[in-house]
Design an enzyme around this catalytic site. Structure first.
Site, PDB file in Angstrom:
ATOM      1  N   THR A 174      18.939   9.139  11.441  1.00  0.00           N
ATOM      2  CA  THR A 174      18.357   7.927  10.854  1.00  0.00           C
ATOM      3  C   THR A 174      16.988   7.718  11.454  1.00  0.00           C
ATOM      4  O   THR A 174      16.812   7.943  12.662  1.00  0.00           O
ATOM      5  CB  THR A 174      19.247   6.705  11.209  1.00  0.00           C
TER       6      THR A 174
ATOM      7  N   GLY B  42      27.333   3.712   6.518  1.00  0.00           N
ATOM      8  CA  GLY B  42      27.277   3.922   7.964  1.00  0.00           C
ATOM      9  C   GLY B  42      26.888   2.647   8.696  1.00  0.00           C
ATOM     10  O   GLY B  42      26.917   1.547   8.147  1.00  0.00           O
ATOM     11  N   ASP B  43      26.531   2.807   9.951  1.00  0.00           N
ATOM     12  CA  ASP B  43      26.143   1.662  10.778  1.00  0.00           C
ATOM     13  C   ASP B  43      24.776   1.099  10.423  1.00  0.00           C
ATOM     14  O   ASP B  43      24.494  -0.081  10.656  1.00  0.00           O
ATOM     15  CB  ASP B  43      26.072   2.113  12.246  1.00  0.00           C
TER      16      ASP B  43
ATOM     17  N   THR C 273      21.549   5.586  16.204  1.00  0.00           N
ATOM     18  CA  THR C 273      21.664   6.718  15.277  1.00  0.00           C
ATOM     19  C   THR C 273      22.821   7.591  15.739  1.00  0.00           C
ATOM     20  O   THR C 273      23.166   7.606  16.915  1.00  0.00           O
ATOM     21  CB  THR C 273      20.328   7.514  15.203  1.00  0.00           C
ATOM     22  N   GLY C 274      23.411   8.296  14.795  1.00  0.00           N
ATOM     23  CA  GLY C 274      24.571   9.126  15.118  1.00  0.00           C
ATOM     24  C   GLY C 274      25.704   8.809  14.159  1.00  0.00           C
ATOM     25  O   GLY C 274      25.460   8.315  13.054  1.00  0.00           O
ATOM     26  N   HIS C 275      26.925   9.082  14.573  1.00  0.00           N
ATOM     27  CA  HIS C 275      28.061   8.831  13.685  1.00  0.00           C
ATOM     28  C   HIS C 275      28.273   7.329  13.517  1.00  0.00           C
ATOM     29  O   HIS C 275      28.724   6.649  14.448  1.00  0.00           O
ATOM     30  CB  HIS C 275      29.320   9.503  14.225  1.00  0.00           C
TER      31      HIS C 275
HETATM   32  N1  ASP Z   1      24.061   6.549  11.645  1.00  0.00           N
HETATM   33  C1  ASP Z   1      23.868   7.231  10.387  1.00  0.00           C
HETATM   34  C2  ASP Z   1      25.114   7.066   9.548  1.00  0.00           C
HETATM   35  O1  ASP Z   1      26.210   7.119  10.084  1.00  0.00           O
HETATM   36  C3  ASP Z   1      23.566   8.676  10.532  1.00  0.00           C
HETATM   37  C4  ASP Z   1      22.717   9.048  11.728  1.00  0.00           C
HETATM   38  O2  ASP Z   1      21.946   8.259  12.206  1.00  0.00           O
HETATM   39  O3  ASP Z   1      22.815  10.182  12.192  1.00  0.00           O
HETATM   40  O4  ASP Z   1      24.994   6.922   8.366  1.00  0.00           O
END
Ligand code: ASP
Length: 298
Positions: free
Chosen positions: A150, A179-180, A200-202
């Protein structure tokens, strides 16, 4: 207080440079957030954000974005919207509303049309090819590849802090998955009197920990941006571990109202990059080493 910008991932570098110029020429924090995010959204080379974003399982690019202004409390976001060329622009416009500031799918698209925002086919030939390859790969190795990232941008100009995020979310996500990023307190949180954090991330793991809000609350209790990110992430990992739940990739970036900045990650050393700039540090890519230790804390 010095002006500063922090943004997740090295893809933000050109955007941060442009946002720094804008601040130097009298631009304010909200415009700088928009500028930095737009440049990433417009670049088809960044396959997790905006144009050229990686699609869901059906081959459709579904976009999440949000904006929060730490001085006014304005917050707006779009969830799973298709075809909006610059999702952050829709989020910024929505943030000025008190009610109905978070819109999903067709409602978000209708809002963007009424506001005169540009639309385009966000699926580039390159992204379509990656989707076709992923479908093929999944026949033999289910869940083989999940790309994501993100663009998270936080700007502090004088005493004004604003944050914005934009993403196409997880590659090959289920249609409608959110997502978040557009969820306040998870993907971002900003309070000009305290600081701002973005994640950012899952997304599923970030939402579970309300991580951006949690880190801002730690700053309110007197922690620096760096300590707050590190503590919030470490505590979340430990809490989830005690329940037998292993969280996946999560990284945070933060700016404090006290002038501090910080980042934390559970990725391996050097895997998470971010861009930082202030009046004495020209825009540059930074990284993290030693678990959730930030090698460049101050
Ligand atoms: N956080 C984002 C999502 O889960 C993806 C990411 O930032 O890697 O949609």
């Amino acid at each position: 207080m010095s002006n500063a910008i922090i943004a997740a991932w090295n893809m933000s570098l050109e955007g941060v440079k442009a946002a720094c110029e804008l601040l130097k020429n009298g631009g304010e924090a909200p415009e700088a957030v928009k500028k930095a995010v737009n440049l990433v959204e417009d670049n088809p080379g960044f396959s997790s954000v905006g144009y050229g974003g990686l699609p869901n399982r059906l081959g459709e690019v579904e976009l999440d974005a949000a904006y929060m202004d730490g001085s006014t409390g304005y917050y707006g976001g779009i969830l799973g919207a298709k075809g909006i060329a610059n999702p952050i622009d829709a989020a910024i416009k929505l943030s000025k509303r008190h009610l109905n500031c978070l819109l999903s799918g067709a409602g978000a698209e209708q809002f963007a049309r009424i506001e005169g925002l540009a639309f385009k086919n966000m699926l580039t030939a390159e992204s379509k090819k990656k989707w076709e390859e992923a479908l093929e790969k999944e026949k033999t190795s289910p869940g083989a590849y999940r790309g994501h990232d993100t663009v998270c941008v936080i700007v502090r100009k004088d005493k004004h802090i604003a944050a914005g995020v934009s993403t196409s979310g997880l590659f090959m996500k289920e249609p409608g998955r959110i997502g978040d990023s557009p969820i306040v307190g998870a993907g971002l949180y900003a309070d000009s009197a305290i600081g701002a954090v973005s994640a950012t991330g899952h997304g599923e793991d970030i939402i579970r920990g309300c991580l951006s809000y949690e880190a801002v609350r730690l700053m309110e209790q007197g922690r620096s941006a760096q300590e707050a990110c590190k503590t919030a992430l470490a505590a979340h990992i430990a809490r989830m571990k005690s329940k037998g739940f292993a969280i996946k990739d999560v990284s945070l970036v933060a700016l404090g109202a006290d002038g501090s900045f910080g980042a934390a990650t559970n990725l391996k050393d050097g895997e998470f990059t971010f861009v930082y700039a202030d009046e004495t540090h020209p825009p540059a890519v930074w990284t993290i080493s030693g678990g959730v230790q930030h090698i460049a804390a101050r």
